[in-house]
Scaffold this active site. Structure first.
Site, short mmCIF file in Angstrom:
data_model
loop_
_atom_site.label_atom_id
_atom_site.label_comp_id
_atom_site.label_asym_id
_atom_site.label_seq_id
_atom_site.Cartn_x
_atom_site.Cartn_y
_atom_site.Cartn_z
N SER A 47 10.01 20.66 26.91
CA SER A 47 10.52 21.05 25.61
C SER A 47 10.45 22.57 25.46
O SER A 47 11.01 23.31 26.28
CB SER A 47 9.73 20.33 24.52
OG SER A 47 10.35 20.41 23.28
N HIS A 64 12.50 11.90 23.73
CA HIS A 64 12.02 13.22 24.12
C HIS A 64 10.55 13.22 24.53
O HIS A 64 10.15 13.95 25.43
CB HIS A 64 12.24 14.20 22.96
CG HIS A 64 11.90 15.62 23.29
ND1 HIS A 64 12.56 16.34 24.25
CD2 HIS A 64 10.96 16.45 22.77
CE1 HIS A 64 12.06 17.57 24.31
NE2 HIS A 64 11.08 17.65 23.43
N ASP A 65 9.75 12.38 23.88
CA ASP A 65 8.31 12.34 24.17
C ASP A 65 7.98 11.74 25.53
O ASP A 65 6.81 11.67 25.90
CB ASP A 65 7.58 11.54 23.09
CG ASP A 65 7.06 12.43 21.97
OD1 ASP A 65 7.18 13.66 22.09
OD2 ASP A 65 6.54 11.89 20.97
N ARG A 102 6.76 17.66 9.77
CA ARG A 102 6.34 16.95 10.98
C ARG A 102 7.02 15.58 11.07
O ARG A 102 7.41 15.14 12.15
CB ARG A 102 4.83 16.77 10.96
CG ARG A 102 4.27 16.02 12.16
CD ARG A 102 4.57 16.74 13.46
NE ARG A 102 3.87 16.13 14.58
CZ ARG A 102 3.93 16.55 15.83
NH1 ARG A 102 4.68 17.59 16.12
NH2 ARG A 102 3.26 15.96 16.79
N ASP A 152 16.68 10.97 25.78
CA ASP A 152 16.38 12.15 24.96
C ASP A 152 17.64 12.60 24.24
O ASP A 152 18.60 13.05 24.87
CB ASP A 152 15.84 13.27 25.87
CG ASP A 152 15.30 14.45 25.09
OD1 ASP A 152 15.48 14.51 23.85
OD2 ASP A 152 14.71 15.35 25.72
#
Length: 501
Positions: free
Chosen positions: A152, A350-351, A221, A317
């Site tokens: 990232s 993405h994680d 967040r 992602d």
């Protein structure tokens, strides 16, 4: 101990007492840098790996701190026997400029005013973060980093390292990242910033010593976390399940598990992060653009790089989709840079670069040519040349091995027998091992790289190779299934080509 945590670690500090010139043109300093190291730097100082963390990360990448059982954020990747093997490498992770986890940022006390910088902290860029990291690496006496790696925002730093300091990077591994922030990515960052600024407790950044903008940061967040997941992962994890309810409340309280999860993530985040840092870091991501606003092409941006690249994308992602990684690969190949592209197959979004450590270990270790045959050799039963076919069949069934090495009296390789050979012998009524086993066998040596084994398997269309030493003695067997398990997916011998998926 292999494949376990690095153990107890301490966070260190280095202060660069001078000032650096930022991308904005301003000069800023002194700068305190928080960092951790794992493993030992060799005498040649050529085994150092710099791990660059993402937006909300910190220098604590592996091991644990005294009195705190929380493991580092990439603990599954860093340590003895892991992808970033601390028996071989000296791994460094530093908290970047602008953060709130040890390195100088908006919450840091300004020596001129003796108050927190707040919005007096200068606007920074990814290249400024890297410039500060370079000061730390120089302080450690390292001329060239063996690897710079990150996911990232960490991937952006890795790319910037390779371009800004080409002679200082041997291998560059950007993961789940982009060469420039897209309008959609900038849009999400702006919404997150506005969530913070709309909180009345933000007070234009002057909230230190007062009630911080918890609601705004929590909402920011929550928005960000949605982009880190995928539709499929959220469907699998939550579906439309209700949170401790049998039916809808028909009001605006929390009904769904996914809502509760996001609230939990947001509330947990505000206890460890600074709202102003969040503003500055997301702005730095917005400004990231290797083409310098179109002043040069991406190909031109990579003209001077010296590093060998491994570019890793994630199939699900949507924040930094695979096409952005492929853009990087094309630009590198246009400069005849040695680059390998690999894609993690995952539903985690993405994680995945934090979750799919099995696939990452295989991909990264393979790229660095550190996985050898001896690391994945299994210990199958071995049969002698005079063993009865019926007995061999029983051994196969009991051991669940479909390929069994055949040895001579002194333990040397005489051949290999497969389940297919057994089936043929039964069909033909043969009971002679010598007639049905394969005598001309493709083999592997313990010190042979896995890439070589993969090529042999593809070339000869076989799925198992006996492993023998220099004296032709049997040391075990390596199979395509074993390689598949390393990859974490059923794709044993397909990924490591230089062609795009």
């Amino acid at each position: 101990m292999r494949n376990e945590s690095i153990g107890l670690v301490k966070t260190r500090e280095y202060t660069y007492d001078d000032k650096i010139r930022l991308k904005s043109g301003k000069k800023f300093g002194p700068i305190k840098i928080s960092y951790e190291t794992y493993g030992r730097l060799n005498e040649e100082k050529n085994n150092a790996i710099l791990v660059c963390h993402a937006l909300s990360g910190d220098a604590h990448a592996a091991g644990w701190h005294e009195g705190d059982e929380k493991l580092g954020w990439w603990n599954n990747m860093i340590g003895p026997g892991k992808a970033l093997d601390t028996d071989k490498y000296f791994v460094i992770c530093s908290n970047f400029l602008g953060s709130c986890n040890g390195t100088t940022g908006p919450a840091t006390i300004n020596p001129e005013t003796e108050k927190s910088y707040g919005l007096d902290f200068p606007i920074i860029t990814v290249s400024d973060m890297v410039k500060v990291q370079k000061k730390l690496i120089d302080h450690l006496g390292i001329d060239q980093l063996f690897v710079v790696i990150g996911g990232s925002l960490g991937g952006m730093q890795a790319l910037n390292w390779a371009i800004s300091y080409p002679k200082s990077v041997k291998f560059c591994v950007p993961i789940a990242t982009s060469a420039q922030s897209t309008p959609q990515q900038i849009a999400f960052n702006e919404v997150r910033r506005k969530a913070i600024m709309a909180d009345p407790n933000w007070r234009k950044g002057d909230y230190y010593g007062k009630t911080p903008p918890r609601e705004g940061l929590s909402l920011a967040r929550m928005i960000g976390h949605i982009t880190y997941l995928s539709d499929e992962s959220m469907r699998q994890k939550f579906g439309r399940d209700l949170q401790e309810k049998n039916g809808y409340s028909f009001d605006f309280s929390t009904d769904f598990e996914v809502e509760s999860y996001l609230h939990y993530k947001g509330n947990k985040f505000v206890d460890r992060f600074d709202a102003n840092s969040y503003l500055y870091i997301t702005r730095a991501i917005d400004y990231f653009d290797l083409t310098s606003g179109g002043e040069r092409t991406l190909r031109e941006a990579f003209e001077g790089v010296k590093a060998k690249f491994l570019v890793i994308a994630i199939s699900s992602d949507w924040l930094y989709p695979p096409y952005q990684s492929k853009d990087i690969v094309r630009a590198l190949r246009a400069n005849e840079v040695d680059v390998t592209y690999s894609e993690i197959k995952s539903n985690y979004g993405h994680d995945s670069f934090l979750v799919e450590t099995g696939q990452l270990k295989y991909i990264i270790t393979n790229f660095l040519s550190q996985i050898l045959v001896k690391d994945i050799t299994t210990d199958p039963p071995i049969v002698k040349k005079n063993t009865a076919i019926e007995k061999v069949s029983e051994v196969m069934i009991e051991s669940e091995y479909t390929h069994i090495p055949v040895s001579t009296k002194n333990g040397k390789l005489a051949g290999i027998i497969t389940a297919w050979d057994i089936a043929k012998s039964l069909a033909k009524g043969s009971d002679s091992m010598d007639k049905i086993m394969t005598k001309k066998v493709i083999t592997a040596s313990p010190s042979e790289p896995i890439n070589s084994v993969i090529k042999k398997m593809k070339t000869h269309n076989i799925s198992a190779l006996p492993v023998i030493d220099k004296k032709n003695k049997i040391k075990g067997i390596v199979t395509s299934d074993t390689i598949s398990q390393l990859a974490g997916r059923e794709r044993a011998i397909s990924e490591f080509s230089n062609t795009e998926n």
